[in-house]
Design a protein around this motif. Structure first.
Motif, PDB file in Angstrom:
ATOM      1  N   HIS A  21       0.851  -1.184   0.000  1.00  0.00           N
ATOM      2  CA  HIS A  21       0.000   0.000   0.000  1.00  0.00           C
ATOM      3  C   HIS A  21       0.888   1.235   0.000  1.00  0.00           C
ATOM      4  O   HIS A  21       1.802   1.345   0.814  1.00  0.00           O
ATOM      5  CB  HIS A  21      -0.900  -0.019   1.247  1.00  0.00           C
ATOM      6  N   MET A  22       0.641   2.129  -0.920  1.00  0.00           N
ATOM      7  CA  MET A  22       1.397   3.381  -1.064  1.00  0.00           C
ATOM      8  C   MET A  22       2.893   3.131  -1.276  1.00  0.00           C
ATOM      9  O   MET A  22       3.710   3.999  -0.992  1.00  0.00           O
ATOM     10  CB  MET A  22       1.173   4.295   0.140  1.00  0.00           C
ATOM     11  N   LEU A 154       0.138   8.294  -6.988  1.00  0.00           N
ATOM     12  CA  LEU A 154       0.595   9.085  -5.847  1.00  0.00           C
ATOM     13  C   LEU A 154       1.410  10.267  -6.347  1.00  0.00           C
ATOM     14  O   LEU A 154       2.177  10.134  -7.296  1.00  0.00           O
ATOM     15  CB  LEU A 154       1.456   8.216  -4.914  1.00  0.00           C
ATOM     16  N   LEU A 160      -1.154   3.706  -5.410  1.00  0.00           N
ATOM     17  CA  LEU A 160      -1.698   3.447  -4.087  1.00  0.00           C
ATOM     18  C   LEU A 160      -1.685   1.950  -3.740  1.00  0.00           C
ATOM     19  O   LEU A 160      -1.341   1.569  -2.627  1.00  0.00           O
ATOM     20  CB  LEU A 160      -3.133   3.982  -4.008  1.00  0.00           C
TER      21      LEU A 160
END
Length: 177
Positions: A21-22, A154, A160
């Motif tokens: 995630h991210m 992002l 993401l």
């Protein structure tokens, strides 16, 4: 030996996943509702027949908003595709207790061949005389190959949600009558 039917003990089994995630951390989740059909000779798992069916609506990442998004048409589309399934097609012994299991994985109406590492953890009798066997399987799939393509860019670069999903199954099964 001959193949025996094994009943998955869902109270002592799990289907878990993790995804980046991210680009900096991982989100982990599980599916609470699933069933399986296993016919196997524990001395030679290369002849086993293994099928899993997962209720995708049972996804749980410990965040209700995220779980609802995963259930939506952006991801699993549970309204139109309530089940995720796996059916083994080939099992190869790599070493004692270690196998490579290939099968057809269907997610969101798309079926692809996937290969997982399968470990036979052993077997024994529980205090009530039931024979139990333990297995662990793990592997990685590309979610975009199943139509789970939603993402967001992002501002620092990257996305993401990563494409690769790590999957782990811990299974305890009871020898059928």
């Amino acid at each position: 030996m001959e193949k025996t039917k094994w009943n998955v003990d869902t109270a002592h089994s799990s289907i878990d996943f993790s995804i980046r995630h991210m680009m900096v951390s991982k989100v982990k989740g599980t599916f609470h509702t699933f069933e399986a059909s296993i016919e196997a000779d524990l001395d030679d798992l290369t002849t086993a027949s293994i099928e899993f069916s997962v209720d995708v609506n049972s996804v749980d990442t410990r965040n209700e908003d995220r779980d609802n998004h995963l259930r939506s048409a952006d991801f699993f589309d549970v309204e139109n595709n309530p089940k995720m399934t796996f059916k083994s097609t080939k099992i190869i012994k790599k070493s004692p207790g270690e196998y490579e299991i290939t099968g057809d994985l269907t997610i969101r109406g798309t079926t692809n061949p996937e290969t997982f590492t399968l470990t036979y953890e052993g077997s024994g009798k529980d205090p009530w005389g039931n024979v139990k066997a333990g297995f662990e399987a793990h592997g990685s799939i590309s979610r975009s190959e199943y139509g789970l393509k939603w993402n967001a860019a992002l501002e620092t670069g990257g996305v993401l949600v990563a494409d690769q999903v790590q999957i782990t199954l811990e299974v305890q099964a009871a020898k059928g009558a």
